[in-house]
Each structure stands twice: as C-alpha cells, then as structure tokens.
Design an enzyme around this catalytic site. Structure first.
Site, PDB file in Angstrom:
ATOM      1  N   TYR A 182      33.403  47.156  78.981  1.00  0.00           N
ATOM      2  CA  TYR A 182      34.770  48.439  78.587  1.00  0.00           C
ATOM      3  C   TYR A 182      36.203  48.150  79.372  1.00  0.00           C
ATOM      4  O   TYR A 182      36.453  49.489  79.912  1.00  0.00           O
ATOM      5  CB  TYR A 182      33.999  49.350  78.347  1.00  0.00           C
ATOM      6  N   ASP A 217      14.479  55.904  70.621  1.00  0.00           N
ATOM      7  CA  ASP A 217      15.071  55.409  72.194  1.00  0.00           C
ATOM      8  C   ASP A 217      14.750  55.581  73.394  1.00  0.00           C
ATOM      9  O   ASP A 217      15.805  56.702  73.835  1.00  0.00           O
ATOM     10  CB  ASP A 217      16.513  54.747  71.595  1.00  0.00           C
TER      11      ASP A 217
HETATM   12  C1  LIG Z   1      21.830  51.593  77.542  1.00  0.00           C
HETATM   13  C2  LIG Z   1      21.377  51.513  76.091  1.00  0.00           C
HETATM   14  C3  LIG Z   1      21.298  51.341  75.251  1.00  0.00           C
HETATM   15  C4  LIG Z   1      21.223  49.660  75.823  1.00  0.00           C
HETATM   16  O1  LIG Z   1      20.984  49.273  75.926  1.00  0.00           O
HETATM   17  P1  LIG Z   1      21.253  47.432  77.120  1.00  0.00           P
HETATM   18  O2  LIG Z   1      20.103  47.110  77.867  1.00  0.00           O
HETATM   19  O3  LIG Z   1      23.150  48.010  77.515  1.00  0.00           O
HETATM   20  O4  LIG Z   1      21.619  47.106  75.975  1.00  0.00           O
HETATM   21  C5  LIG Z   1      20.607  52.105  74.202  1.00  0.00           C
HETATM   22  N1  LIG Z   1      19.673  52.709  74.086  1.00  0.00           N
HETATM   23  C6  LIG Z   1      20.175  53.767  74.628  1.00  0.00           C
HETATM   24  C7  LIG Z   1      19.236  55.065  74.563  1.00  0.00           C
HETATM   25  C8  LIG Z   1      20.798  53.373  76.294  1.00  0.00           C
HETATM   26  O5  LIG Z   1      20.743  53.997  77.089  1.00  0.00           O
END
Ligand SMILES: *Cc1c(COP(=O)(O)O)cnc(C)c1O
Length: 432
Positions: free
Chosen positions: A23, A252
């Site tokens: 970024y 997630d």
């Molecule tokens: C960091 C993050 C991602 C993305 O992961 P990368 O390894 O940067 O591609 C996705 N979801 C959450 C909640 C994150 O904190």
C-alpha cells in the site's frame, strides 16, 4: 571475485527506486527501515538500533523471531527435500499438519486444503461454497453476504467481500463481483445481542437466499477493518440463520487463529462450528507463507459426489518447508496453556495501555487476548508517526485512527510497558 558491499544508504536508495511495499506510492513512499537481524521479540536495524516488536510481523510471528525449534524443523526438512508437487505426490509434513489442524479446530472440520496465503485460502473457501451448491442442484447460489468493516484479503474475490468503503472497492467498481453487505456486528464483546442486527441479516437472507452460497465473517474480531470486538453470541445466532436459509457459514480465522483472542480459535468463544474456516498468518509461526482452508464432510463430500473434483491446485500447494515450520510452531503452541498464557498478556496490556485513556487524543482503549488497541479521534500520518516509534525503540505500525499491539506471545511485561509508553508519548503529540 571481489564482492563490493553496498552501504546502508545505497540499499535504502535502491529499495526506494525498485520496490513496491504494501500500500505505498512509488513516487512518495513512506520511510522504510533496513533490517539486519531479528531474535525473540526484537528486530535489529542495520544502523544498529534495536526495536521491541509489537506487531509480530503482521500478527504471524507468535513465538518470536529466530526460534531454535522452528529453525531446526526447517533445516531438517531442507536436508530431505524442500518441495515436491502435490499432484500425485504427498509427504509426511503435510499429512502431519493436516492431522494437527483437524485435532485443534472445531470438531466438524475434518478436511484440509493447503494454499499459499490468506487471500488465496479465502478464494478457495468461496469456490468451495459455490461448487458445493452446484453439486446440490442449486447452481444459482454464487454470491456471498458479509458484514461491512470486514477484511479478507487483496485478491479479487477476497476484495469483493472486504468493507466496501474502507476497502478498495471504489477503485475497482465494475471489476468486482457485487456481494451483499450487512452492517458490522455491534461492538462491545460483553454487550447484549441486539435483535435488530439479527433481523437485518434475516431480511437479507430472506430476500436473496436463492443466490447466496455463503456468509463470510471474521469471528469475534474484525481486524484490519477496524479492530472491532463483538459479542461471540452473534455467531451462534448467525449459524441458526444460515441453516434456516441453506447458506454456508465461513469463518475467516486468518488473524484470530492460533491463540490471538485468548482461545485456540475465536470460534472457541462460541458453541458452534462453521462449515468452512480459513487459517493463515500465524500458522507457520510467521516463518513462511502458508494458509489452509478447512471444511466439514458435508461440503467436502458434497463437492466430490458424482465424480466432482474441487477445482483448485496451486503450484506450491502444501510446500514441505512451510508445513515443517507449521508443525513445529503448533507443537510449541501446544506446550503452553493458551488460555492462561494469553490472559496474562491481556492483563499486562490492559495495565500498560490504561494511562492512554486519559489522553484527549484517545477515543477508546480496548484489549482482547493478545490484542491491545488504542483508538484515536483522528487518523495518524504514517510518514510522521513511524519514525517517532523507531526513535523510541519500538516497532508499531498504526493504520487510520488505530494504534495497536499484536505482540509475539513470548513478550515480557517489561517489553509491553516499553511499547505502551511509546504509544502514550506518540499519541500525546498527535492533534486533538
Ligand atoms: C491478513 C488477512 C487476510 C489475507 O491474508 P494474506 O496472507 O495477506 O493474503 C485475510 N483475512 C484476514 C482476516 C486477514 O487478517
């Protein structure tokens, strides 16, 4: 051949000229600091300055840098083989890691797909959900519902479920799939559940369920979208709504997994299990890039029925070095009582950050597990604030109005105090 050493400044100049950083602008990059080495909870710069790390390198280096156990595990695997293709071949590091992940995650999650990064594991999760409904005779279920203020990664499908305002949506309107957004869960981890919020989700599900494959959310903490903590009971209710409308629930846990919120997974604050769960970041103890998408038998076998195959297969799938690092990291994690250890860190951070509450610049201080957040009234400028932290001997990288700590779990109380004192000083110099 004579090797000509570049000076520190030459390296930094080349960096500025050649490299994108996350970024950043290519013409006005924010300052970057050249790292020479890192050990335990400290990062040493080439100019000799040592910084106490409050970030765990984007929340991944949970056991600290240069850990002898993880180093040894990688070296041992290196002496066998560093990579083989995962198509047609398999290996012990991946099998053992799958076994460990299944044992430590909620019961229903029994199948594992390895990929290279968090964003890709989210892509995989979304594809799993769409493919599942396809084999179930519901091919129109191709879209997702997600709360605003979420963050799920920077690839296209992951971006489509990130916060539509703070995310990068306006830049990519037209290129992104249009998903369905609901409000972010009301904050306050102990605040009672608001019925209106659940009604909003129900309404969205009711209107669109014929096109909805899944609901994706970061459980308990919305991380990069604002460090928002919410009552885990919302997730229990969302599970019920998902079941009612034939919508898969996707958690997630890329940021929250592996102890960060004070339990092994944020899901462990609830009584339910998602259909699909993504892990990444701390999976390898921050050593190598690796992520996993776990799912239950319903989804895995559903996709596979009538000769179906899951349509994804990265070149470096299940990389053995990364799996070896992850196996070592998870063994280390198993050696301590996560609940007790992380709650000690939470207590230390609460104590250390509480003086910040007195500052006029500060809107709120909140801590959960090994996450400590100082929310300011105004956004900070990284160009200005980052060198100040470095000057004070700490590595803290704020975003927007948030100055936060997500330190390695091996951090000492003294180091937490040093981080908190730096935050107090720097915040007190910000505009009110
Ligand atoms: C960091 C993050 C991602 C993305 O992961 P990368 O390894 O940067 O591609 C996705 N979801 C959450 C909640 C994150 O904190």
């Amino acid at each position: 051949m004579v090797k000509i050493m570049k000076t520190q400044q030459e390296y930094l100049d080349l960096d500025k000229q050649l490299l994108w950083h996350p970024y950043t602008s290519m013409s006005h990059p924010s300052p970057h600091f050249l790292v020479e080495k890192a050990a335990q909870c400290e990062i040493t710069l080439s100019n000799g300055k040592t910084l106490v790390d409050g970030m765990s390198s984007w929340w991944s280096v949970i056991h600290g840098y240069n850990h002898p156990t993880i180093n040894a595990a990688i070296q041992e695997q290196l002496s066998q083989f560093s990579h083989v293709m995962f198509g047609g071949l398999t290996h012990k590091p991946a099998i053992e890691l799958a076994e460990k992940l299944i044992a430590m995650t909620p019961r229903d999650l029994q199948r594992v797909f390895f990929s290279d990064s968090g964003s890709v594991s989210v892509e995989v999760a979304l594809k799993m959900a769409i493919q599942y409904w396809n084999t179930q005779g519901k091919p129109n279920k191709q879209f997702f519902v997600t709360p605003k203020s979420g963050y799920h990664g920077d690839t296209f499908a992951a971006m489509s479920v990130c916060d539509p305002e703070n995310g990068m949506h306006n830049l990519f309107t037209g290129a992104l799939t249009r998903q369905h957004f609901v409000s972010p869960p009301p904050t306050g981890i102990h605040d009672p559940v608001k019925r209106e919020y659940l009604e909003e989700i129900r309404h969205t599900f009711q209107t669109h369920h014929q096109h909805i494959a899944g609901f994706i959310i970061e459980p308990v903490v919305q991380n990069a979208g604002g460090m928002r903590f919410y009552n885990p009971a919302y997730l229990d209710h969302i599970r019920t709504l998902c079941d009612e409308f034939d919508i898969l629930l996707i958690f997630d846990e890329i940021a929250t997994g592996f102890g960060r919120t004070g339990k092994p997974f944020a899901t462990d604050h609830t009584n339910i299990c998602p259909d699909i769960m993504c892990v990444g970041k701390a999976l390898t103890g921050g050593y190598m890039t690796l992520a996993a998408t776990l799912t239950n038998d319903k989804v895995a076998l559903g996709i596979s029925q009538e000769g179906g195959v899951f349509m994804h297969g990265p070149t470096f799938m299940g990389n053995p070095l990364a799996c070896a690092a992850a196996n070592a990291s998870l063994s280390l994690l198993n050696q301590y009582d996560i609940v007790e250890h992380i709650s000690q860190l939470e207590t230390w951070m609460k104590e250390a950050l509480s003086p910040c509450e007195q500052l006029k610049q500060v809107k709120e201080v909140r801590c959960l597990g090994a996450i400590g957040v100082v929310e300011l009234n105004n956004s900070v400028s990284l160009h200005k604030i980052q060198p100040k932290f470095v000057e004070l001997g700490v590595w803290i990288r704020p975003f927007g109005k948030l100055i936060y700590l997500m330190p390695p779990y091996i951090i000492t109380q003294k180091q937490i105090n040093k981080l908190a004192e730096a935050i107090y000083k720097v915040a007190s110099e910000e505009a009110i």
